[in-house]
Motif scaffolding. Structure first.
Motif, short mmCIF file in Angstrom:
data_model
loop_
_atom_site.label_atom_id
_atom_site.label_comp_id
_atom_site.label_asym_id
_atom_site.label_seq_id
_atom_site.Cartn_x
_atom_site.Cartn_y
_atom_site.Cartn_z
N HIS A 82 -11.94 -38.47 5.22
CA HIS A 82 -11.37 -39.55 6.02
C HIS A 82 -10.60 -40.55 5.16
O HIS A 82 -9.80 -41.34 5.68
N LYS A 97 -7.91 -42.19 3.09
CA LYS A 97 -6.46 -42.00 3.00
C LYS A 97 -6.00 -41.74 1.58
O LYS A 97 -4.91 -41.20 1.37
N THR A 138 -0.98 -38.90 8.65
CA THR A 138 -1.13 -39.83 9.76
C THR A 138 -2.45 -39.54 10.48
O THR A 138 -2.76 -38.38 10.77
N ARG A 139 -3.23 -40.58 10.77
CA ARG A 139 -4.56 -40.40 11.31
C ARG A 139 -4.59 -39.63 12.62
O ARG A 139 -5.48 -38.81 12.85
N TRP A 140 -3.64 -39.90 13.53
CA TRP A 140 -3.68 -39.23 14.83
C TRP A 140 -3.39 -37.74 14.71
O TRP A 140 -3.75 -36.95 15.58
N LEU A 141 -2.77 -37.34 13.59
CA LEU A 141 -2.57 -35.92 13.31
C LEU A 141 -3.78 -35.32 12.59
O LEU A 141 -4.22 -34.22 12.90
N TRP A 142 -4.30 -36.06 11.63
CA TRP A 142 -5.34 -35.55 10.76
C TRP A 142 -6.71 -35.50 11.41
O TRP A 142 -7.43 -34.50 11.27
N CYS A 143 -7.11 -36.54 12.11
CA CYS A 143 -8.48 -36.62 12.64
C CYS A 143 -8.83 -35.47 13.58
O CYS A 143 -9.93 -34.90 13.47
N PRO A 144 -7.95 -35.07 14.53
CA PRO A 144 -8.30 -33.92 15.37
C PRO A 144 -8.47 -32.63 14.56
O PRO A 144 -9.34 -31.81 14.86
N HIS A 163 -11.94 -33.05 12.54
CA HIS A 163 -13.16 -32.96 13.34
C HIS A 163 -13.20 -31.72 14.24
O HIS A 163 -14.30 -31.23 14.56
#
Length: 323
Positions: free
Chosen positions: A34, A36, A42-48, A51
């Protein structure tokens, strides 16, 4: 509590799962990936992706790898880091505590322990000889974040790197000489460093230059012919291009070129851990033997060896002059 105006030392390493289980690994990898500094997508790309794909698939596999190297008192990284902390505290005769960037014991708990012992001055030693934003800078980020919750800030000194420190190079050289005194010299010595994405280096991370300089200085100290020694990068993750040459491909190539005995050391790791004991000593050994090699050895990391502790003592005293 009596106020102690002497300094304290915060030793920092990356961290480790608390237990070699899928749940323990998932929690650790989630915290680590998590950051950076480690993955800058970009978080909205990476987080899905993290997880939904990476953690569910990788956690059970990595847990099995940890189980293969787990020691009686915990993960190798934690066991050796604890030994470093305890030995260095005896040597320096000042408070020395351990903090991990990810997992427990946390950097925050380490800072709190030192402040509870009355330390108004703290020297932070990230156990990464070669600076990288993915490791050393991540430690700095955590410290500044944790200290935002503190009313009275300690005086801090932060050790940025020690890739070319004479005592560090001497400790590496002594570990090689000691190993060769027992086993004899190999046909080839490979220095394997943890990799980072090439893009990070292109954007200014000095890590590859630090790794190269460590290798050059070590070769000089060992009086080693450069045609019998080189460096590579391991622990590659994802599809992006990372620093090259890659360790596994290098090892396979050396065997195919006729190298019969290969010794590998990992100068970027201050303690033996999953990446040295499983990735190098098991996976890479298998690659070498299958490609035609005959003997493969991992030279242990410096761990809590006397030359390594001496180097830490020297480094800390150098950075605490005037205190």
């Amino acid at each position: 509590m009596t106020i102690n105006n002497n300094y304290g030392v915060l030793l920092v390493n990356l961290g480790t799962p608390s237990e070699p289980t899928t749940a323990g690994v998932k929690q650790f990898l989630g915290d680590f990936l998590h950051d950076k500094r480690v993955v800058d997508m970009t978080r909205w790309l990476w987080c899905p992706i993290l997880h939904g794909v990476i953690l569910p698939i990788r956690s059970p596999k990595v847990a099995k790898l940890y189980q293969s190297v787990w020691m009686e008192d915990g993960s190798p990284l934690m066991v050796y880091s604890r030994r470093q902390q305890q030995t260095l505290q005896q040597t320096l005769n000042v408070p020395v505590v351990l903090g991990m960037t990810y997992g427990e014991p946390s950097i925050q708990s380490g800072l709190q322990q030192l402040q509870q012992q009355g330390c108004k001055r703290i020297v932070v030693l990230p156990l990464y000889p070669q600076y990288s934003a993915t490791t050393t800078a991540a430690v700095f980020d955590r410290i500044t974040k944790d200290l935002k919750k503190t009313s009275e800030l300690p005086e801090l000194r932060f050790i940025n790197h020690y890739y070319d420190h004479p005592d560090y190079i001497a400790a590496l050289a002594q570990s090689v000489d000691t190993f060769w005194a027992q086993k004899g010299q190999p046909d080839y010595l490979l220095c394997s460093y943890h990799g980072i994405p090439q893009r990070y280096a292109d954007n200014g991370d000095p890590y590859p230059e630090h790794c190269h300089q460590t290798t050059v200085l070590l070769a000089q100290s060992l009086n080693m012919a450069r045609e019998k020694m080189s460096m590579s990068y391991q622990s590659i993750f994802g599809r992006e291009e990372w620093l090259k040459p890659y360790t596994e491909a290098t090892i396979k190539s050396l065997a195919e070129k006729g190298i019969k005995r290969l010794d590998v050391m990992c100068p970027a790791f201050s303690v033996d851990c999953l990446e040295t004991l499983e990735e190098i000593a098991e996976q890479c050994k298998e690659v070498f033997l299958e490609a035609g090699g005959k003997e493969f050895n991992l030279i242990p990391c410096l761990n809590d060896s006397p030359p390594h502790i001496l180097m830490m003592e020297s480094l800390i005293k150098q950075h605490t002059q005037g205190w």
